[in-house]
Design a protein around this motif. Structure first.
Motif, PDB file in Angstrom:
ATOM      1  N   THR A  63      30.686   9.878   1.432  1.00 40.48           N
ATOM      2  CA  THR A  63      29.394   9.668   2.101  1.00 40.48           C
ATOM      3  C   THR A  63      28.914  10.954   2.761  1.00 40.48           C
ATOM      4  OG1 THR A  63      29.986   7.375   2.525  1.00 40.48           O
ATOM      5  CG2 THR A  63      28.201   8.286   3.858  1.00 40.48           C
ATOM      6  N   VAL A  64      29.841  11.600   3.516  1.00 41.16           N
ATOM      7  CA  VAL A  64      29.456  12.835   4.215  1.00 41.16           C
ATOM      8  C   VAL A  64      29.088  13.915   3.205  1.00 41.16           C
ATOM      9  CG1 VAL A  64      30.289  14.657   5.735  1.00 41.16           C
ATOM     10  CG2 VAL A  64      30.773  12.283   6.273  1.00 41.16           C
ATOM     11  N   ARG A  65      29.827  13.980   2.102  1.00 36.27           N
ATOM     12  CA  ARG A  65      29.497  14.993   1.087  1.00 36.27           C
ATOM     13  C   ARG A  65      28.126  14.754   0.483  1.00 36.27           C
ATOM     14  NH1 ARG A  65      35.427  15.826  -1.577  1.00 36.27           N
ATOM     15  NH2 ARG A  65      36.153  17.220   0.048  1.00 36.27           N
ATOM     16  N   ASP A 116      16.064   4.030  11.409  1.00 32.39           N
ATOM     17  CA  ASP A 116      15.409   2.883  10.768  1.00 32.39           C
ATOM     18  C   ASP A 116      15.864   1.594  11.463  1.00 32.39           C
ATOM     19  OD1 ASP A 116      17.919   2.296   9.858  1.00 32.39           O
ATOM     20  OD2 ASP A 116      17.527   2.807   7.776  1.00 32.39           O
ATOM     21  N   GLU A 117      15.481   0.457  10.888  1.00 35.75           N
ATOM     22  CA  GLU A 117      15.749  -0.818  11.556  1.00 35.75           C
ATOM     23  C   GLU A 117      17.252  -1.124  11.676  1.00 35.75           C
ATOM     24  OE1 GLU A 117      15.112  -1.242   7.240  1.00 35.75           O
ATOM     25  OE2 GLU A 117      13.981  -0.310   8.870  1.00 35.75           O
ATOM     26  N   LEU A 118      18.084  -0.445  10.848  1.00 35.03           N
ATOM     27  CA  LEU A 118      19.533  -0.672  10.929  1.00 35.03           C
ATOM     28  C   LEU A 118      20.239   0.395  11.774  1.00 35.03           C
ATOM     29  CD1 LEU A 118      20.235  -1.710   7.235  1.00 35.03           C
ATOM     30  CD2 LEU A 118      20.241  -3.181   9.241  1.00 35.03           C
ATOM     31  N   GLY A 119      19.453   1.221  12.419  1.00 34.38           N
ATOM     32  CA  GLY A 119      20.058   2.249  13.274  1.00 34.38           C
ATOM     33  C   GLY A 119      20.551   3.458  12.510  1.00 34.38           C
ATOM     34  N   VAL A 120      20.116   3.606  11.271  1.00 28.56           N
ATOM     35  CA  VAL A 120      20.550   4.733  10.447  1.00 28.56           C
ATOM     36  C   VAL A 120      19.434   5.787  10.426  1.00 28.56           C
ATOM     37  CG1 VAL A 120      21.137   5.440   8.091  1.00 28.56           C
ATOM     38  CG2 VAL A 120      22.038   3.306   9.011  1.00 28.56           C
ATOM     39  N   PRO A 121      19.794   7.074  10.621  1.00 31.23           N
ATOM     40  CA  PRO A 121      18.751   8.115  10.559  1.00 31.23           C
ATOM     41  C   PRO A 121      18.022   8.087   9.216  1.00 31.23           C
ATOM     42  CG  PRO A 121      20.806   9.011  11.408  1.00 31.23           C
ATOM     43  CD  PRO A 121      21.115   7.628  10.935  1.00 31.23           C
ATOM     44  N   ARG A 122      16.704   8.123   9.282  1.00 27.94           N
ATOM     45  CA  ARG A 122      15.904   7.979   8.064  1.00 27.94           C
ATOM     46  C   ARG A 122      16.239   9.039   7.017  1.00 27.94           C
ATOM     47  NH1 ARG A 122      11.256   4.764   9.374  1.00 27.94           N
ATOM     48  NH2 ARG A 122      11.062   4.509  11.616  1.00 27.94           N
ATOM     49  N   MET A 123      16.521  10.286   7.501  1.00 25.72           N
ATOM     50  CA  MET A 123      16.720  11.347   6.511  1.00 25.72           C
ATOM     51  C   MET A 123      18.051  11.212   5.773  1.00 25.72           C
ATOM     52  SD  MET A 123      17.471  12.492   9.716  1.00 25.72           S
ATOM     53  CE  MET A 123      18.702  13.406  10.625  1.00 25.72           C
ATOM     54  N   TYR A 124      18.914  10.317   6.255  1.00 20.54           N
ATOM     55  CA  TYR A 124      20.199  10.121   5.577  1.00 20.54           C
ATOM     56  C   TYR A 124      20.186   8.942   4.609  1.00 20.54           C
ATOM     57  CZ  TYR A 124      22.183  13.475   8.891  1.00 20.54           C
ATOM     58  OH  TYR A 124      22.465  14.608   9.611  1.00 20.54           O
ATOM     59  N   ARG A 125      19.078   8.207   4.545  1.00 22.03           N
ATOM     60  CA  ARG A 125      18.958   7.126   3.562  1.00 22.03           C
ATOM     61  C   ARG A 125      18.612   7.749   2.208  1.00 22.03           C
ATOM     62  NH1 ARG A 125      20.972   2.399   4.606  1.00 22.03           N
ATOM     63  NH2 ARG A 125      20.380   1.498   6.590  1.00 22.03           N
ATOM     64  N   LEU A 126      19.571   7.787   1.312  1.00 23.07           N
ATOM     65  CA  LEU A 126      19.342   8.465   0.041  1.00 23.07           C
ATOM     66  C   LEU A 126      19.035   7.469  -1.064  1.00 23.07           C
ATOM     67  CD1 LEU A 126      22.247  11.077   0.090  1.00 23.07           C
ATOM     68  CD2 LEU A 126      19.930  11.312   0.940  1.00 23.07           C
ATOM     69  N   PRO A 127      18.218   7.866  -2.032  1.00 27.28           N
ATOM     70  CA  PRO A 127      17.993   6.993  -3.191  1.00 27.28           C
ATOM     71  C   PRO A 127      19.306   6.852  -3.979  1.00 27.28           C
ATOM     72  CG  PRO A 127      16.475   8.869  -3.178  1.00 27.28           C
ATOM     73  CD  PRO A 127      17.455   9.109  -2.106  1.00 27.28           C
ATOM     74  N   ASP A 128      19.513   5.689  -4.577  1.00 27.72           N
ATOM     75  CA  ASP A 128      20.759   5.443  -5.324  1.00 27.72           C
ATOM     76  C   ASP A 128      21.008   6.511  -6.384  1.00 27.72           C
ATOM     77  OD1 ASP A 128      20.974   3.271  -3.755  1.00 27.72           O
ATOM     78  OD2 ASP A 128      20.561   1.777  -5.326  1.00 27.72           O
ATOM     79  N   ALA A 129      19.927   6.965  -7.006  1.00 22.68           N
ATOM     80  CA  ALA A 129      20.075   7.925  -8.109  1.00 22.68           C
ATOM     81  C   ALA A 129      20.661   9.259  -7.642  1.00 22.68           C
ATOM     82  CB  ALA A 129      18.720   8.156  -8.763  1.00 22.68           C
ATOM     83  N   GLU A 130      20.532   9.559  -6.356  1.00 25.41           N
ATOM     84  CA  GLU A 130      21.026  10.850  -5.850  1.00 25.41           C
ATOM     85  C   GLU A 130      22.480  10.804  -5.426  1.00 25.41           C
ATOM     86  OE1 GLU A 130      18.855  12.884  -2.851  1.00 25.41           O
ATOM     87  OE2 GLU A 130      16.940  12.619  -3.870  1.00 25.41           O
ATOM     88  N   LEU A 131      23.048   9.598  -5.393  1.00 24.51           N
ATOM     89  CA  LEU A 131      24.432   9.472  -4.896  1.00 24.51           C
ATOM     90  C   LEU A 131      25.423   9.888  -5.964  1.00 24.51           C
ATOM     91  CD1 LEU A 131      24.170   6.002  -3.120  1.00 24.51           C
ATOM     92  CD2 LEU A 131      24.094   8.265  -2.088  1.00 24.51           C
ATOM     93  N   TYR A 132      26.511  10.509  -5.524  1.00 25.39           N
ATOM     94  CA  TYR A 132      27.584  10.811  -6.449  1.00 25.39           C
ATOM     95  C   TYR A 132      28.915  10.524  -5.777  1.00 25.39           C
ATOM     96  CZ  TYR A 132      28.079  15.143  -3.786  1.00 25.39           C
ATOM     97  OH  TYR A 132      28.265  16.050  -2.778  1.00 25.39           O
ATOM     98  N   GLY A 133      29.853  10.007  -6.572  1.00 27.09           N
ATOM     99  CA  GLY A 133      31.204   9.782  -6.061  1.00 27.09           C
ATOM    100  C   GLY A 133      31.370   8.553  -5.200  1.00 27.09           C
ATOM    101  N   ILE A 134      30.341   7.733  -5.091  1.00 25.60           N
ATOM    102  CA  ILE A 134      30.449   6.519  -4.273  1.00 25.60           C
ATOM    103  C   ILE A 134      29.377   5.527  -4.726  1.00 25.60           C
ATOM    104  CG2 ILE A 134      28.919   7.399  -2.450  1.00 25.60           C
ATOM    105  CD1 ILE A 134      30.773   5.922  -0.435  1.00 25.60           C
TER     106      ILE A 134
END
Lengths: 302, 238
Positions: free
Chosen positions: A125-127, A220-238
């Motif tokens: 996640t951090v990566r 955002d509404e779940l307490g997560v910083p907006r800039m860290y919400r990534l589109p699924d297509a950009e994720l790797y390794g998780i």
């Protein structure tokens, strides 16, 4: 094999928890004592009733001294019976201790495996998050009479602007943007790298103390910083689902040091407030750097 | 005819003298530029990847006040200033002005080669209850205006001048000092508008601090403020 073991685990854990409760806690020992007393009282009551019936059959009353003797005899008999079964009880105690130990070991093993998975997911996640990110564009709209108005336009994780801008009006002539910076250390995990995640959370000025600053609407509404919400297509390794779950953990780290340290991947938490003079018309961008906390860069016309 | 020859000769002499003077001035300028380039290059090489200009320890926290002991260190690691301060509040902020060394070199290869080198100048300590403009000053300078934390016995005059120039430019950018008169290429840091190529990045402030409820500095422990060559500033337990 592991599936069979898994099927027995709830029973084992329940047994171990029960035994542990009864023999290692004050409430459990009180329950045990109560059970022994109830058993003794039942046995003595039964013996007394039997003696009373015998006395009535013999046409004489059961005297108190006789009843006392019967009760004592019954209690003595119970104690003797307990003593003769000591080996059985010791065996039972050993079995219970072994059960508790086995359950504890299994639990620790489960926790170890779960923690390894969690750390691996957190690392992934951090990566995914540690890329350099544009957080907000800041425009100083006006500055006069010892006050200034700045407008923050935030960015989502995919780099798109979030339409709702936030205006902040403060007394003073320098705008401070404050962030919590969480430093992750991977030394105990793999490659010895370090990474920082930052969460800008308030704005203040050279004249307005930080405690009286304005909160930034970056969560955002779940307490997560907006800039860290990534589109699924950009994720790797998780997987996206696991990323979403771990993202909430990471967001919690930025609010709770105890949780951060318990996760085992956080080296330090501290605040960093970057600032610039608030001159009318000045525009700059706030970035979260992959390795350097937050920075301010001038807006450039390309 | 002789008069015309004399006049021509005179004019040629004047032109020759003017050319010689111009060449001498140009040579002087080039020499100064070379000295500055050499000073900046050696300064960049001298600055280590990370250095510790400041250590501090919390002496007490009571009644909404923080008592802190601060020590400043120069480039050689010698303590140059020691002070204690009682500040109202719970979160301590250590504020620095961070300026690119490349700004002192203006455009060109040198500016670009120094682009990743940043100097962090201690400015003020404040708290969550005490605004920065009322904070405790941690930016003392020597009589020449060189910040004490950038002092070193082995610094050359050119290196000292380069640091002073970057520092004065940073102060001017924040409106804390008048803008230096000469421009960057002449060897001094100028106003923001003339401050080197944009891709070198501009001066900004960075205040590292504890976060109440998250990460508190423990009384009795010694902490150090680590300034990294790339501009990052971090507080670590010493």
């Amino acid at each position: 094999m592991s599936e069979r073991l898994a099927a027995w685990k709830p029973l084992l854990y329940a047994l171990a928890d029960g035994a542990s409760f009864l023999f290692t806690t004050a409430s459990g020992l009180l329950v045990l004592l109560a059970l022994v007393l109830v058993a003794a009282a039942t046995a003595v009551a039964g013996a007394l009733r039997e003696r009373r019936l015998l006395a009535e059959a013999a046409g004489r009353p059961c005297k108190p001294a006789e009843a006392f003797g019967v009760a004592l005899a019954r209690l003595g008999s119970l104690a003797l019976s307990f003593a003769t079964r000591l080996s059985l009880l010791a065996g039972l105690a050993l079995a219970l201790v072994a059960t508790i130990a086995a359950a504890d070991s299994l639990r620790r093993l489960d926790e170890y495996v779960a923690n390894r998975e969690r750390i691996a997911e957190l690392t992934a996640t951090v990566r995914n998050l540690e890329r350099r990110r544009r957080v907000a564009d800041v425009s100083v709209l006006a500055s006069s009479g010892g006050r200034f108005v700045a407008e923050f336009t935030y960015y989502a994780g995919d780099g798109t602007r979030i339409p709702q801008a936030q205006r902040v009006e403060l007394r003073g002539r320098e705008l401070y943007v404050d962030a919590v910076v969480c430093s992750f250390a991977y030394s105990e995990i793999a490659s010895g790298r370090e990474s920082n995640l930052a969460l800008p959370y308030r704005a203040f000025s050279d004249e307005v103390p930080a405690a009286e600053g304005e909160s930034l609407a970056l969560l955002d509404e779940l307490g997560v910083p907006r800039m860290y919400r990534l589109p699924d297509a950009e994720l790797y390794g998780i997987a996206p689902g696991k990323f979403a779950a771990r993202l909430q953990d990471v967001a919690a780290f930025l609010r709770d040091e105890a949780a951060a340290r318990a996760a085992g991947v956080v080296r330090s938490l501290q605040g960093v407030a970057v600032h610039r003079p608030a001159r009318p018309g000045e525009r700059f961008t706030i970035w979260v750097e992959a390795t350097g906390g937050i920075t301010i860069k001038d807006d450039r016309v390309f | 005819m002789r008069k015309a020859t004399k006049l021509g000769f005179f004019l040629v002499c004047i032109a020759a003298v003017a050319t010689a003077l111009w060449l001498a001035l140009l040579r002087g300028g080039i020499l100064r530029q070379r000295e500055r380039i050499a000073a900046l290059t050696s300064l960049a090489a001298r600055l280590t990847l990370e250095r510790v200009p400041l250590r501090f320890s919390i002496l007490a926290r009571e009644g909404g006040m923080v008592r802190v002991k601060i020590k400043l260190y120069d480039l050689d690691g010698r303590m140059v200033r020691e002070a204690e301060a009682d500040l109202p509040g719970t979160e301590l902020f250590f504020d620095f002005l961070v300026s690119p060394l490349g700004a002192a070199a203006a455009e060109g290869d040198l500016g670009r080669s120094l682009a990743g080198t940043w100097l962090a100048f201690p400015r003020v300590v404040f708290t969550d209850r005490l605004p920065a403009n009322a904070g405790f000053d941690i930016g003392p300078t020597d009589t020449e205006g060189l910040p004490l934390v950038f002092g070193s016995a082995s610094l050359s005059a050119g290196e000292r001048a380069a640091i002073r120039a970057v520092y004065r430019g940073a102060l001017a950018d924040f409106g804390l000092a008048p803008a230096p008169s000469s421009d960057l290429r002449g060897g001094e840091v100028g106003s923001p508008g003339t401050r080197g190529p944009k891709d070198l990045g501009g001066v900004f402030g960075s205040a590292v601090h504890e976060v109440a409820g998250l990460a508190r500095f423990e009384p009795g422990l010694v902490y150090k403020v680590v300034c990294r060559l790339k501009g990052g500033i971090e507080i670590l337990e010493d």
